[in-house]
Motif scaffolding. Sequence first.
Motif, short mmCIF file in Angstrom:
data_model
loop_
_atom_site.label_atom_id
_atom_site.label_comp_id
_atom_site.label_asym_id
_atom_site.label_seq_id
_atom_site.Cartn_x
_atom_site.Cartn_y
_atom_site.Cartn_z
N HIS A 79 0.83 -1.21 0.00
CA HIS A 79 0.00 0.00 0.00
C HIS A 79 0.86 1.26 0.00
N GLY A 80 1.99 1.21 0.72
CA GLY A 80 2.88 2.36 0.80
C GLY A 80 2.78 3.14 2.09
N CYS A 81 2.15 2.55 3.13
CA CYS A 81 1.99 3.25 4.41
C CYS A 81 3.24 3.06 5.26
N SER A 82 4.05 4.09 5.40
CA SER A 82 5.29 3.97 6.16
C SER A 82 5.01 3.85 7.66
N TYR A 83 3.93 4.46 8.14
CA TYR A 83 3.60 4.34 9.57
C TYR A 83 3.36 2.88 9.93
N CYS A 84 2.55 2.19 9.16
CA CYS A 84 2.23 0.80 9.47
C CYS A 84 3.40 -0.14 9.19
N GLN A 85 4.24 0.20 8.24
CA GLN A 85 5.43 -0.61 8.01
C GLN A 85 6.34 -0.56 9.23
N VAL A 86 6.53 0.65 9.77
CA VAL A 86 7.36 0.81 10.96
C VAL A 86 6.76 0.04 12.13
N HIS A 87 5.45 0.17 12.33
CA HIS A 87 4.79 -0.54 13.43
C HIS A 87 4.96 -2.05 13.29
N SER A 88 4.76 -2.56 12.08
CA SER A 88 4.88 -4.00 11.87
C SER A 88 6.30 -4.49 12.16
N ALA A 89 7.28 -3.66 11.83
CA ALA A 89 8.67 -4.06 12.00
C ALA A 89 9.15 -3.97 13.44
N THR A 90 8.44 -3.22 14.28
CA THR A 90 8.95 -2.98 15.63
C THR A 90 8.05 -3.46 16.75
N THR A 91 6.83 -3.90 16.41
CA THR A 91 5.87 -4.33 17.45
C THR A 91 6.46 -5.40 18.36
N ASN A 135 -3.95 1.26 7.23
CA ASN A 135 -3.16 1.94 6.20
C ASN A 135 -3.86 3.21 5.73
N VAL A 136 -5.13 3.09 5.40
CA VAL A 136 -5.87 4.24 4.87
C VAL A 136 -6.10 5.29 5.95
N PHE A 137 -6.47 4.85 7.16
CA PHE A 137 -6.69 5.82 8.23
C PHE A 137 -5.42 6.61 8.53
N ASN A 138 -4.30 5.90 8.67
CA ASN A 138 -3.05 6.56 9.03
C ASN A 138 -2.51 7.43 7.91
N ASP A 139 -2.66 6.99 6.67
CA ASP A 139 -2.16 7.80 5.55
C ASP A 139 -3.03 9.03 5.32
N THR A 157 -15.04 11.25 10.50
CA THR A 157 -16.07 10.36 9.96
C THR A 157 -15.74 9.97 8.53
N LEU A 158 -15.38 10.93 7.69
CA LEU A 158 -15.03 10.64 6.30
C LEU A 158 -13.83 9.70 6.23
N ILE A 159 -12.83 9.95 7.06
CA ILE A 159 -11.63 9.12 7.06
C ILE A 159 -11.96 7.69 7.48
N VAL A 160 -12.81 7.55 8.50
CA VAL A 160 -13.18 6.22 8.98
C VAL A 160 -13.98 5.47 7.92
N VAL A 161 -14.88 6.15 7.22
CA VAL A 161 -15.66 5.50 6.16
C VAL A 161 -14.72 4.97 5.07
N CYS A 162 -13.76 5.78 4.66
CA CYS A 162 -12.78 5.33 3.66
C CYS A 162 -11.98 4.15 4.16
N SER A 163 -11.64 4.16 5.44
CA SER A 163 -10.87 3.08 6.05
C SER A 163 -11.67 1.80 6.11
N MET A 164 -12.96 1.92 6.45
CA MET A 164 -13.84 0.75 6.49
C MET A 164 -13.95 0.14 5.09
N ALA A 165 -14.08 0.99 4.08
CA ALA A 165 -14.15 0.50 2.70
C ALA A 165 -12.90 -0.29 2.35
#
Length: 544
Positions: free
Chosen positions: A189-201, A286-290, A493-501
């Motif tokens: 997807h290209g989400c650097s926030y979630c890549q970092v989280h996945s690598a360090t959790t 990914n979508v919420f954080n980006d 709300t808009l961001i959460v709807v996009c994330s749910m999709a």
Amino acid sequence: MAGNIDIFTKPNCRFCSQAKETLAEAGLGYTQHDVIASDRDANASVYFSGSTTVPQIFIGGLHVNGSEDLALLHMTGRLTDLAGQSVGSLGLDDVSDEDLRHGAEDLLLRNEISSSDGTRDKDPEQWPILSMYKDFFGFWPNTFAYLHRWPEAYKAFVYDHNGAAIGTGRDALGMPLMSALGYATSNAHGCSYCQVHSATTGGENSIDAVNQLEAAKRGEAGENNPFGPFELALADLVARSSTNSVTDEAVATVRHTWSEARMPFGEFNECFASATMIAAAFGFLNVFNDLTGVKVEADWARQAQDGTGLSAGRHGVDTRQGLPIEPISEGGPTKEDMVRKYAASVVEAGGPAAYAKNMLGAEPAWLRSWPQPLRANHIHLYATIMAGEDTNGITSELKHLMARVSAIAKGHHVLAAAEGHLAYVAAGRTKNSLLRVRATMAPIRDSQAIELFTEPERAALVFAWLSAQAPLATPHRFVDPVLKHFDEDQLITLIVVCSMASLVQRFSSIMRPEVDADTAAFLAEHDLELDTLRLRYEALDEQR
């Protein structure tokens, strides 16, 4: 044949070369813009497309996302027709250098939305979330400082999906593989926030898992590398779910390499379902954080950089390691209590199908494909976010139309159709609501049919289209309209709807549900298009 076609490219880009080859095969001339050689062209590419990748192709004023869509249009014999029918031009000469620069600039929405400190919330139903993340991360992630602004969505996401994804993933797959799968789908997807989280959790174990996965992908899977054919196939599957490019062969490879698994697993079906739930969870995250542009927590940003070379990218680095979790009040429900409570509300309503019909007016196409033990919680999450006459001034109809746009942008035929049907039902099955379903892509194409939508609705639909791009950025030209028309809570709300999709898209990319009978009847009765390629690029006919 010469045409008013503009293509933004860069040197040594194989996708750019493929796009130019397709245009040459079709006999279509074009004007090329090198985004490396010219700052103006670099800004124009993002300004007009909303995407930071190349190639970006425009036929007249019609945006064709990239080389893959261009090739599909050519293969179906429709590219030359579109070029012949196109009128007007991109209008690049009509926009100043400054307007292009400003319009292309990445506006991080975290700077426009106040954070919320949920570590001090007095709601006992939120305390188990704090306990879970105190045990799992050691702090409250920055994601939730924004998601917490919509408390019911915050609780439902964690209890109905994310907690289950983490728990079952850890049990069925183990922490190293779960971290690697989160990294793989986030990397695609290209989400650097979630890549970092996945690598360090998981500390060194997670960092090692990401490095070992990358080594195995390079063909360096020696005896000491736990990523063998099965683990690689599973990582490839979840990565493909990010771009809706899962194939029968990719699924078959996962099944066929099960006997070659190098990590200790339980049952195949449990592993497969857990991987799918992880992909879906990161679809949301990914979508919420980006879209929000949350900063990466300080220590984890440093560990990821030092251990794997991953950077925080456009998210930037926070000066703190998330919000510290204060001593948690005693009493209140447990996490398991909350999961059971949400599931019970569905069971008491007659089960997932009956609950969906009561809350949404119809059963979503993918619901029956959802793993049975988690089905009740999933529909509770989906309905919490998507149902209701009005959430912060945003109707259920508009939410479904946003999800329809996102599905069309990603090529999810079944989801696009289902969300169109749900929007139609939510709006009372009126003639106008049918026209709005048919015209959902009009604001993205700037068609004459956009009078069917208010200015705020047009801004929301364009925002939904933006949320489906990968990698995802938030250029001024595409997010300024939502800032103009929506307040901070509405933005969440808009961001959460996009994330749910996106969550539903990742799941459906792997499981590939079929069009349900009610949606099929809706499409047939109103002669509505199923093919998302046609929905993206054919001219709209309101009178059809």
